[in-house]
Design an enzyme around this catalytic site. Structure first.
Site, PDB file in Angstrom:
ATOM      1  N   TYR A   1     -13.004 -20.755  16.025  1.00 55.55           N
ATOM      2  CA  TYR A   1     -13.915 -21.252  17.043  1.00 55.55           C
ATOM      3  C   TYR A   1     -13.559 -22.666  17.479  1.00 55.55           C
ATOM      4  CZ  TYR A   1     -17.924 -23.034  19.458  1.00 55.55           C
ATOM      5  OH  TYR A   1     -18.720 -23.600  20.415  1.00 55.55           O
TER       6      TYR A   1
ATOM      7  N   ASP B   1     -12.938 -28.754  28.473  1.00 59.96           N
ATOM      8  CA  ASP B   1     -14.005 -29.556  27.857  1.00 59.96           C
ATOM      9  C   ASP B   1     -13.288 -30.590  27.000  1.00 59.96           C
ATOM     10  OD1 ASP B   1     -15.940 -30.628  26.233  1.00 59.96           O
ATOM     11  OD2 ASP B   1     -16.932 -28.726  25.775  1.00 59.96           O
TER      12      ASP B   1
ATOM     13  N   LYS C   1     -16.532 -22.441  23.887  1.00 60.70           N
ATOM     14  CA  LYS C   1     -16.491 -21.228  24.712  1.00 60.70           C
ATOM     15  C   LYS C   1     -15.460 -21.377  25.805  1.00 60.70           C
ATOM     16  CE  LYS C   1     -20.942 -21.165  23.217  1.00 60.70           C
ATOM     17  NZ  LYS C   1     -20.890 -22.624  23.042  1.00 60.70           N
TER      18      LYS C   1
ATOM     19  N   ARG D   1     -23.840 -22.009  20.215  1.00 61.26           N
ATOM     20  CA  ARG D   1     -22.739 -21.760  19.278  1.00 61.26           C
ATOM     21  C   ARG D   1     -21.891 -20.545  19.664  1.00 61.26           C
ATOM     22  NH1 ARG D   1     -23.940 -25.300  15.009  1.00 61.26           N
ATOM     23  NH2 ARG D   1     -26.101 -25.962  15.191  1.00 61.26           N
TER      24      ARG D   1
ATOM     25  N   ASP E   1     -20.532 -29.381  30.330  1.00 59.43           N
ATOM     26  CA  ASP E   1     -19.596 -30.235  29.575  1.00 59.43           C
ATOM     27  C   ASP E   1     -18.135 -29.976  29.928  1.00 59.43           C
ATOM     28  OD1 ASP E   1     -19.188 -27.808  28.335  1.00 59.43           O
ATOM     29  OD2 ASP E   1     -19.933 -28.423  26.375  1.00 59.43           O
TER      30      ASP E   1
END
Ligand code: F6R
Ligand code: MG
Ligand code: MG
Length: 382
Positions: A230, A12, A233, A267, A53
């Site tokens: 984070y 991404d 994903k 999220r 994405d």
């Protein structure tokens, strides 16, 4: 006989509007870059697409897995796309680019990769599955069904070439140093399920037929583990070889007819159904989802990719999509409550530690006294 390698490398590197789709100009940059890779004889053929994405580079070559030139071509392609995405202020430009310089292999640098090498059969049908808004363990359920569940794959019972079963290479993705175990189905299927049911920890890396023929490869890169925080994903990909002694393409696709629950979605902190969609619906919208998977079918022919065919763009999957959206509607009504929201240890974003620190001092030992009043009986109150 020369062996063909399929390398699917994805990242991404920015999307519009928000985390929704890869812009066309990034797809064009990627196609141009991989075309140069063909001209320079780094790869043999390619197909570029997007799963929501995520920019997906599907490449064929004769250089084997983990080849530095091939990985560098993918890395340079992501860098070129990132540069333009930054210039155009595209959202989350360069999100999965977690290193400054290339160091021999995209593994551990942000992008995800699945690779598979084989001697081409007389005819070589494959499918590449690419998911958005979910994690590598999302493939545990459909791959177990494909290779170990006779209620999904009739061939396990009635095709003598499948009857001896399959070997699963399973990765523990929570260890710092990659750790793998090989297990055999049907002999060890209950133990295999004991591991694969923990989708956030154990993921299928590869599947081989009992006699050693490779049939599946999955990207198991966990961005969260790489970056230590984070960053998005993992949005995994899987390469599957079908037919002639392996599950038929229809059995491979049958495994996606239940929109099973996966982690990811908004999220990276929710569970939702994995919805199989055609390319035209490869964009995560509602509550940044629901998590989706696309499937492209190709014939691999002397290192060339013939196709693709858009596998889930078919009325046969309408009922699965309808079911998925009913599940979405039901789950969304739970708002911030578990199990729609993930357990706090599995959330990609969480404010909980900060909330706990903020209210730390207000946690006291209370004793409820008559008339609804409360009395602090902790030592600090004495
Ligand atoms: C990211 C993703 C999204 C984002 C969410 C918040 O891949 O899938 O669900 O986590 O849209 O994004 P930010 O934090 O960028 O506003
Ligand atoms: Mg994104
Ligand atoms: Mg994504």
């Amino acid at each position: 006989m020369v062996e063909t390698t399929i390398s699917v490398i994805k990242a991404d590197i920015g999307s519009l509007a928000g985390h929704v789709v890869v812009p066309d100009f990034i797809l064009d940059i990627a196609r141009k870059s991989l075309k140069e890779g063909v001209e320079k004889k780094i790869i043999n053929d390619f197909h570029v697409t997007n799963a929501g994405d995520d920019l997906e580079l599907i490449m064929t070559h004769f250089k084997g897995e983990n080849n530095e030139e091939v990985h560098k071509l993918a890395w340079d392609t992501f860098m070129k796309g990132t540069e333009k995405a930054r210039e155009m202020k595209i959202y989350a430009a360069g999100q999965d680019i977690l290193a400054d310089t290339f160091s021999g292999n995209v593994k551990g640098m942000g992008p995800g990769s699945a690779e598979m090498t084989f001697e081409e059969r007389k005819s070589e049908p494959i499918a590449v599955f690419m998911a958005d808004k979910t994690e590598p363990g999302a493939y545990n359920f459909p791959l177990f069904r494909m290779y170990a569940d006779p209620f999904n794959t009739a061939g396990l019972v009635i095709d003598p070439n499948l009857h001896d079963g399959f070997r699963f290479v399973i990765q523990d993705i929570k260890t710092d140093i990659p750790s793998f175990i090989e297990m055999k189905c049907p002999e060890e299927s209950y133990d295999v399920l004991a591991l694969l049911g923990s989708t956030g920890r154990y993921t299928i890396k590869k599947v081989y037929r009992a006699d050693g023929m490779v049939t599946a490869s999955v990207s198991t890169d966990k961005l969260h583990n790489i970056a230590g925080k984070y960053v998005g994903k993992d949005d995994p990909v899987a390469i599957i070889r079908a037919h002639s002694g392996l599950p038929a393409m229809g059995e491979v696709l049958e495994a996606f007819t239940l929109p099973h629950l996966v982690s990811g979605w908004m999220r990276g902190s929710h569970i939702g159904p994995l919805m199989p969609v055609g390319l035209k619906d490869s964009r995560c919208t509602r509550f940044d989802g629901p998590p989706r998977v696309i499937g492209l079918g190709f014939q691999v022919s002397n290192g060339m990719l013939i196709g693709p065919i858009d596998m889930f763009e078919d009325v046969a999957f309408d009922i699965t999509r309808q079911r998925a959206m009913e599940i979405v509607d039901y789950l969304r009504r739970h708002g911030p409550f578990m199990p729609h929201r993930l357990h706090d240890q599995d959330m990609e974003y969480t404010t909980l530690p900060d909330v706990l620190v903020k209210y730390e001092k207000r946690f006291v030992d209370y004793e409820v006294v008559p008339k609804g009043k409360v009395k602090d009986t902790s030592d600090s109150a004495k």
